[in-house]
Design a protein around this motif. Structure first.
Motif, PDB file in Angstrom:
ATOM      1  N   LYS A   1       0.820  -1.221   0.000  1.00  0.00           N
ATOM      2  CA  LYS A   1       0.000   0.000   0.000  1.00  0.00           C
ATOM      3  C   LYS A   1       0.849   1.265   0.000  1.00  0.00           C
ATOM      4  CE  LYS A   1      -3.963  -2.259   2.021  1.00  0.00           C
ATOM      5  NZ  LYS A   1      -4.811  -2.451   3.189  1.00  0.00           N
ATOM      6  N   GLY A   2       2.156   1.094  -0.215  1.00  0.00           N
ATOM      7  CA  GLY A   2       2.988   2.269  -0.407  1.00  0.00           C
ATOM      8  C   GLY A   2       3.958   2.612   0.703  1.00  0.00           C
ATOM      9  N   TRP A   3       3.893   1.945   1.806  1.00  0.00           N
ATOM     10  CA  TRP A   3       4.875   2.192   2.855  1.00  0.00           C
ATOM     11  C   TRP A   3       6.225   1.649   2.392  1.00  0.00           C
ATOM     12  CZ3 TRP A   3       4.194   4.650   7.543  1.00  0.00           C
ATOM     13  CH2 TRP A   3       2.883   4.972   7.876  1.00  0.00           C
ATOM     14  N   THR A   4       7.296   2.266   2.828  1.00  0.00           N
ATOM     15  CA  THR A   4       8.621   1.749   2.505  1.00  0.00           C
ATOM     16  C   THR A   4       9.129   0.902   3.662  1.00  0.00           C
ATOM     17  OG1 THR A   4       9.852   3.585   3.485  1.00  0.00           O
ATOM     18  CG2 THR A   4       9.147   3.846   1.173  1.00  0.00           C
ATOM     19  N   GLN A   5      10.082   0.044   3.346  1.00  0.00           N
ATOM     20  CA  GLN A   5      10.662  -0.796   4.389  1.00  0.00           C
ATOM     21  C   GLN A   5      11.333   0.069   5.454  1.00  0.00           C
ATOM     22  OE1 GLN A   5      10.289  -4.288   4.503  1.00  0.00           O
ATOM     23  NE2 GLN A   5      10.964  -3.908   6.597  1.00  0.00           N
ATOM     24  N   THR A   6      11.973   1.146   5.026  1.00  0.00           N
ATOM     25  CA  THR A   6      12.630   2.051   5.981  1.00  0.00           C
ATOM     26  C   THR A   6      11.610   2.643   6.944  1.00  0.00           C
ATOM     27  OG1 THR A   6      14.325   2.556   4.343  1.00  0.00           O
ATOM     28  CG2 THR A   6      14.079   4.111   6.180  1.00  0.00           C
ATOM     29  N   GLU A   7      10.477   3.062   6.413  1.00  0.00           N
ATOM     30  CA  GLU A   7       9.428   3.632   7.280  1.00  0.00           C
ATOM     31  C   GLU A   7       8.912   2.576   8.264  1.00  0.00           C
ATOM     32  OE1 GLU A   7       7.334   6.929   4.381  1.00  0.00           O
ATOM     33  OE2 GLU A   7       6.910   4.804   4.036  1.00  0.00           O
ATOM     34  N   LEU A   8       8.706   1.386   7.760  1.00  0.00           N
ATOM     35  CA  LEU A   8       8.187   0.321   8.620  1.00  0.00           C
ATOM     36  C   LEU A   8       9.211  -0.116   9.658  1.00  0.00           C
ATOM     37  CD1 LEU A   8       6.228  -1.837   6.024  1.00  0.00           C
ATOM     38  CD2 LEU A   8       5.316  -0.161   7.651  1.00  0.00           C
ATOM     39  N   ASN A   9      10.490  -0.060   9.292  1.00  0.00           N
ATOM     40  CA  ASN A   9      11.531  -0.410  10.258  1.00  0.00           C
ATOM     41  C   ASN A   9      11.482   0.499  11.474  1.00  0.00           C
ATOM     42  OD1 ASN A   9      12.455  -2.495   8.673  1.00  0.00           O
ATOM     43  ND2 ASN A   9      14.155  -1.329   7.812  1.00  0.00           N
ATOM     44  N   LYS A  10      11.099   1.740  11.266  1.00  0.00           N
ATOM     45  CA  LYS A  10      11.034   2.698  12.372  1.00  0.00           C
ATOM     46  C   LYS A  10       9.938   2.340  13.380  1.00  0.00           C
ATOM     47  CE  LYS A  10      12.901   6.529   9.701  1.00  0.00           C
ATOM     48  NZ  LYS A  10      12.627   7.834   9.082  1.00  0.00           N
ATOM     49  N   ILE A  11       8.937   1.612  12.935  1.00  0.00           N
ATOM     50  CA  ILE A  11       7.859   1.244  13.860  1.00  0.00           C
ATOM     51  C   ILE A  11       7.932  -0.222  14.275  1.00  0.00           C
ATOM     52  CG2 ILE A  11       6.279   3.037  13.066  1.00  0.00           C
ATOM     53  CD1 ILE A  11       4.769   0.849  11.508  1.00  0.00           C
ATOM     54  N   GLY A  12       9.036  -0.860  13.946  1.00  0.00           N
ATOM     55  CA  GLY A  12       9.246  -2.221  14.436  1.00  0.00           C
ATOM     56  C   GLY A  12       8.858  -3.314  13.471  1.00  0.00           C
ATOM     57  N   ALA A  13       9.033  -3.093  12.192  1.00  0.00           N
ATOM     58  CA  ALA A  13       8.739  -4.148  11.221  1.00  0.00           C
ATOM     59  C   ALA A  13       9.604  -5.358  11.505  1.00  0.00           C
ATOM     60  CB  ALA A  13       8.994  -3.640   9.804  1.00  0.00           C
ATOM     61  N   PRO A  14       9.040  -6.547  11.319  1.00  0.00           N
ATOM     62  CA  PRO A  14       9.846  -7.753  11.534  1.00  0.00           C
ATOM     63  C   PRO A  14      10.991  -7.799  10.531  1.00  0.00           C
ATOM     64  CG  PRO A  14       7.713  -8.305  10.558  1.00  0.00           C
ATOM     65  CD  PRO A  14       7.696  -6.837  10.878  1.00  0.00           C
ATOM     66  N   SER A  15      12.100  -8.260  10.999  1.00  0.00           N
ATOM     67  CA  SER A  15      13.283  -8.352  10.156  1.00  0.00           C
ATOM     68  C   SER A  15      13.068  -9.386   9.069  1.00  0.00           C
ATOM     69  CB  SER A  15      14.492  -8.738  11.015  1.00  0.00           C
ATOM     70  OG  SER A  15      15.601  -8.976  10.192  1.00  0.00           O
ATOM     71  N   ARG A  16      13.574  -9.074   7.894  1.00  0.00           N
ATOM     72  CA  ARG A  16      13.488 -10.034   6.801  1.00  0.00           C
ATOM     73  C   ARG A  16      14.639 -11.027   6.869  1.00  0.00           C
ATOM     74  NH1 ARG A  16      10.009  -8.829   2.522  1.00  0.00           N
ATOM     75  NH2 ARG A  16       8.964  -6.843   2.793  1.00  0.00           N
ATOM     76  N   ARG A  17      15.627 -10.746   7.723  1.00  0.00           N
ATOM     77  CA  ARG A  17      16.765 -11.639   7.869  1.00  0.00           C
ATOM     78  C   ARG A  17      16.473 -12.684   8.929  1.00  0.00           C
ATOM     79  NH1 ARG A  17      21.487  -8.594   9.638  1.00  0.00           N
ATOM     80  NH2 ARG A  17      19.980  -7.204  10.540  1.00  0.00           N
ATOM     81  N   ARG A  18      17.086 -13.831   8.758  1.00  0.00           N
ATOM     82  CA  ARG A  18      16.969 -14.874   9.766  1.00  0.00           C
ATOM     83  C   ARG A  18      17.855 -14.499  10.946  1.00  0.00           C
ATOM     84  NH1 ARG A  18      18.215 -20.208   6.584  1.00  0.00           N
ATOM     85  NH2 ARG A  18      17.147 -21.276   8.252  1.00  0.00           N
ATOM     86  N   PRO A  19      17.421 -14.790  12.160  1.00  0.00           N
ATOM     87  CA  PRO A  19      18.268 -14.480  13.319  1.00  0.00           C
ATOM     88  C   PRO A  19      19.567 -15.266  13.261  1.00  0.00           C
ATOM     89  CG  PRO A  19      16.257 -15.617  13.991  1.00  0.00           C
ATOM     90  CD  PRO A  19      16.183 -15.409  12.513  1.00  0.00           C
ATOM     91  N   ARG A  20      20.643 -14.617  13.689  1.00  0.00           N
ATOM     92  CA  ARG A  20      21.939 -15.288  13.706  1.00  0.00           C
ATOM     93  C   ARG A  20      21.971 -16.311  14.822  1.00  0.00           C
ATOM     94  NH1 ARG A  20      25.818 -10.324  13.919  1.00  0.00           N
ATOM     95  NH2 ARG A  20      26.450 -11.549  15.686  1.00  0.00           N
ATOM     96  N   LYS A  21      22.690 -17.397  14.564  1.00  0.00           N
ATOM     97  CA  LYS A  21      22.845 -18.411  15.605  1.00  0.00           C
ATOM     98  C   LYS A  21      23.839 -17.912  16.631  1.00  0.00           C
ATOM     99  CE  LYS A  21      21.655 -22.529  13.108  1.00  0.00           C
ATOM    100  NZ  LYS A  21      21.981 -23.915  12.878  1.00  0.00           N
ATOM    101  N   LYS A  22      23.590 -18.264  17.863  1.00  0.00           N
ATOM    102  CA  LYS A  22      24.524 -17.909  18.934  1.00  0.00           C
ATOM    103  C   LYS A  22      25.785 -18.735  18.761  1.00  0.00           C
ATOM    104  CE  LYS A  22      20.877 -16.734  22.136  1.00  0.00           C
ATOM    105  NZ  LYS A  22      20.169 -17.104  23.336  1.00  0.00           N
ATOM    106  N   ALA A  23      26.880 -18.260  19.296  1.00  0.00           N
ATOM    107  CA  ALA A  23      28.169 -18.918  19.138  1.00  0.00           C
ATOM    108  C   ALA A  23      28.183 -20.325  19.712  1.00  0.00           C
ATOM    109  CB  ALA A  23      29.268 -18.079  19.803  1.00  0.00           C
ATOM    110  N   ASN A  24      27.385 -20.587  20.757  1.00  0.00           N
ATOM    111  CA  ASN A  24      27.431 -21.893  21.385  1.00  0.00           C
ATOM    112  C   ASN A  24      26.460 -22.888  20.739  1.00  0.00           C
ATOM    113  OD1 ASN A  24      25.085 -20.765  22.280  1.00  0.00           O
ATOM    114  ND2 ASN A  24      25.396 -21.215  24.436  1.00  0.00           N
ATOM    115  N   GLU A  25      25.684 -22.470  19.748  1.00  0.00           N
ATOM    116  CA  GLU A  25      24.799 -23.382  19.052  1.00  0.00           C
ATOM    117  C   GLU A  25      25.571 -24.103  17.969  1.00  0.00           C
ATOM    118  OE1 GLU A  25      21.195 -21.694  17.587  1.00  0.00           O
ATOM    119  OE2 GLU A  25      20.795 -20.624  19.429  1.00  0.00           O
ATOM    120  N   THR A  26      25.259 -25.385  17.786  1.00  0.00           N
ATOM    121  CA  THR A  26      25.925 -26.138  16.742  1.00  0.00           C
ATOM    122  C   THR A  26      24.890 -26.676  15.784  1.00  0.00           C
ATOM    123  OG1 THR A  26      25.820 -28.156  18.037  1.00  0.00           O
ATOM    124  CG2 THR A  26      27.829 -26.821  18.249  1.00  0.00           C
TER     125      THR A  26
END
Length: 88
Positions: A57-82
């Motif tokens: 509907k015309g919102w930009t990702q940057t605008e939505l990021n300011k209000i807490g849009a969910p990240s499109r990236r997968r969360p990074r694994k913690k160092a102790n996870e295998t």
């Protein structure tokens, strides 16, 4: 059955009743957690759909990021996870 045997059985039954109540409490807590996890997944899906609709509907990702849009990236694994392959 003798009175002594009856008393022993009553004591054992009382102990077993307490154990079963603890087991029931655990089962209820697990069921509550599973239900909450399902509700969380549904809420996440609804949130994602709402943000996707906002983009259409015309919102930009940057605008939505300011209000807490969910990240499109997968969360990074913690160092102790295998990974499963690393555990072999």
């Amino acid at each position: 059955m003798s009175d002594a045997a009856t008393r022993i059985l009553e004591q054992l039954q009382a102990q077993n009743d307490l154990r079963m109540q603890a087991a029931n409490d655990i089962a209820q807590a697990v069921a509550d957690r599973v239900e909450a996890e399902q509700q969380l997944e549904q809420a996440k899906a609804a949130e994602k759909q709402a943000f996707t609709a906002a983009l259409k509907k015309g919102w930009t990702q940057t605008e939505l990021n300011k209000i807490g849009a969910p990240s499109r990236r997968r969360p990074r694994k913690k160092a102790n996870e295998t990974t499963p392959a690393a555990e072999s």
